[in-house]
Design a protein around this motif. Structure first.
Motif, PDB file in Angstrom:
ATOM      1  N   MET A 288       5.312   3.300   1.873  1.00 14.38           N
ATOM      2  CA  MET A 288       4.291   2.667   1.016  1.00 14.38           C
ATOM      3  C   MET A 288       4.958   1.708   0.028  1.00 14.38           C
ATOM      4  N   ARG A 289       6.093   2.114  -0.518  1.00 12.52           N
ATOM      5  CA  ARG A 289       6.806   1.273  -1.492  1.00 12.52           C
ATOM      6  C   ARG A 289       7.272  -0.017  -0.813  1.00 12.52           C
ATOM      7  N   ASP A 292       4.315  -2.190  -0.153  1.00  9.05           N
ATOM      8  CA  ASP A 292       3.723  -2.674  -1.408  1.00  9.05           C
ATOM      9  C   ASP A 292       4.559  -3.813  -1.988  1.00  9.05           C
ATOM     10  N   LYS A 293       5.881  -3.660  -1.932  1.00 10.66           N
ATOM     11  CA  LYS A 293       6.756  -4.648  -2.591  1.00 10.66           C
ATOM     12  C   LYS A 293       7.096  -5.839  -1.692  1.00 10.66           C
TER      13      LYS A 293
END
Ligand code: SF4
Length: 446
Positions: A288-289, A292-293
């Motif tokens: 997810m990180r 997201d980034k």
């Protein structure tokens, strides 16, 4: 001076070793030939990290040994990872082999090939020093004229129990930033447009000389080099992916929005037995990180099935996770029970047929996920690096998206829009018309 033939096996890191050995031999005045029949000296740069790769290397050595009978070969040299594991056995059990050279002795290849009298290499060729090439080493590229691998570090300090690479390649050491940048500038001046950074663990780049943000800094600096259009790094270690790295990927225009991060499994007990760290919650949060980034990122991973003690519940959990994670790229391998790996003494070994059945089940699931992902690209116009005529047919050209790494991912077949001016290495806008599980079809938009 001799005509020298090279056979290079294994991964991209080993390929860079081959290219450095070719550089030293060419600078030493030798001629490199692509014909094994013509070669007076043949060097087989082997792979040896798992049983099947070792077998493939032995088969290749025996095949090249035939050239001592049917060809001009008068000296057969074996190099690479198989030598690191089985140096003495190779010389004892394959009498056709005249000399062996390990991965820490690469610069010695010239002297070894020149030394006609050498029947078998004495200890002086067995280096205790851990070797890592630098920008001062000559190198002959074997990749297409627009793409190159750049090895930024060697060795590994991770304790993964199924892996013998730390025993083969030694402890982790990364190249000085200046050396990597100097080589990258030289590659750009040679017309290289795509750079693939490789190491056993690229995310640890610079840690051994005190820079915890080493890879992030490297990507930003490479992004400043004129001519380099695509920068990709392979072999990220999941627990070493830091925010500044993801930021550098997102903020550097020439950084491919692509991350290759082998997870190997998801079951808590298997990851524990593998000494890989992490668990389903932390690895789900990692994905997810990353997404997201780095908007639009393609995530590639690899999984190992059939690790000792793996149960149907573990496989079920892995299938569930893969269904959820929807990786853009996934490779699945069966566990290889390596004699000097830490996992070798473990009990509850999984039969080969069961391993293979689990591998196929996971790949079948991924085929649907990959196709669904590719279908979303139909109608889009995306930049494609033109590779040239396709392996499939001379009538068809092919290329790759920035989210398709060379040699391991799918391609884009270009069924229209190629002109007399189109050249391999060009990055052209392509409208995607068709999606297949791993490949795409598109038209070059003028
Ligand atoms: S990270 Fe693990 S699997 Fe990869 S080379 Fe190192 S020890 Fe082997």
């Amino acid at each position: 001076m001799a005509k020298i033939g090279f056979l290079s096996l294994g991964c991209a890191k080993n390929r860079v070793d081959t290219e450095v050995m070719l550089g030293h031999l060419t600078r030493g005045g030798h001629e490199i030939t692509a014909s094994p029949e013509e070669a007076e000296i043949i060097v087989v740069n082997t792979c040896g990290f798992i049983e099947s790769a070792s077998q493939e290397s032995v088969d290749a050595i025996l095949e090249m040994a035939r050239q001592k009978v049917v060809g001009n070969c008068r000296k057969l040299v074996v190099a690479g990872c198989l030598v690191q594991r089985y140096r003495t056995q190779i010389l004892e059990q394959i009498p056709e082999v005249d000399a062996v050279i390990g991965t820490n002795e690469i610069p010695e290849i010239l002297e070894l090939c020149c030394d006609q009298t050498l029947k078998s290499n004495p200890p002086r060729y067995e280096s205790r020093e851990l070797y890592l090439y630098s920008d001062s080493d000559p190198r002959i590229l074997t990749t297409p004229s627009y793409s190159a691998y750049l090895k930024v570090a060697e060795g590994c300090d991770h304790p993964c129990t199924f892996c013998v690479i730390p025993q083969i390649r030694g402890s982790f050491r990364s190249r000085p930033l200046d050396s990597v940048l100097t080589e990258a500038r030289r590659l750009a001046a040679q017309g290289i447009r795509e750079i693939n950074l490789v190491a056993q663990d690229t995310t640890m780049y610079g840690w051994d000389w005190g820079n915890r943000l080493g890879l992030a800094d490297l990507i930003r600096r490479l992004g400043e080099i004129e001519g380099i259009r695509w920068i990709r790094y392979l072999y990220a270690y999941p627990n070493n992916i830091y925010d500044e790295l993801l930021q550098a990927m997102a903020e550097t225009p020439s950084a491919c929005k692509y991350i290759d991060v082998p997870l190997q499994h998801i079951s808590r007990q298997i990851l524990k037995q593998m000494k890989r760290g992490g668990n389903r919650r932390s690895l789900t949060r990692l994905l997810m990180r990353i997404r997201d980034k780095v908007p639009g990122v393609a995530i590639r991973t690899t999984m190992i099935v059939g690790f000792p003690g793996e149960t149907e519940e573990d496989v079920h959990e892995l299938m569930e996770f893969v269904e959820e994670a929807r990786f853009e790229r996934l490779g699945v391998f069966t566990y290889s029970d390596e004699e000097n790996a830490a996992s070798h003494p473990l009990g509850s070994k999984v039969p080969e047929a069961v391993k293979e059945e689990r591998r196929q089940r996971l790949m079948k699931l991924q085929t649907g996920i990959s196709k669904a992902g590719n279908l979303k690209l139909v109608g889009e116009t995306l930049p494609v690096l033109v590779e040239g005529t396709s392996a499939e047919s001379d009538l068809l050209w092919q290329g790759r998206l920035s989210t398709q790494a060379p040699d391991i991912d799918g391609v884009v077949y270009l069924n229209d829009g190629i002109t007399d001016h189109t050249r391999p290495g060009d990055i052209v806008p392509v409208r995607i018309n068709e999606a297949h599980p791993y490949d795409l079809v598109g038209t070059v938009v003028q």
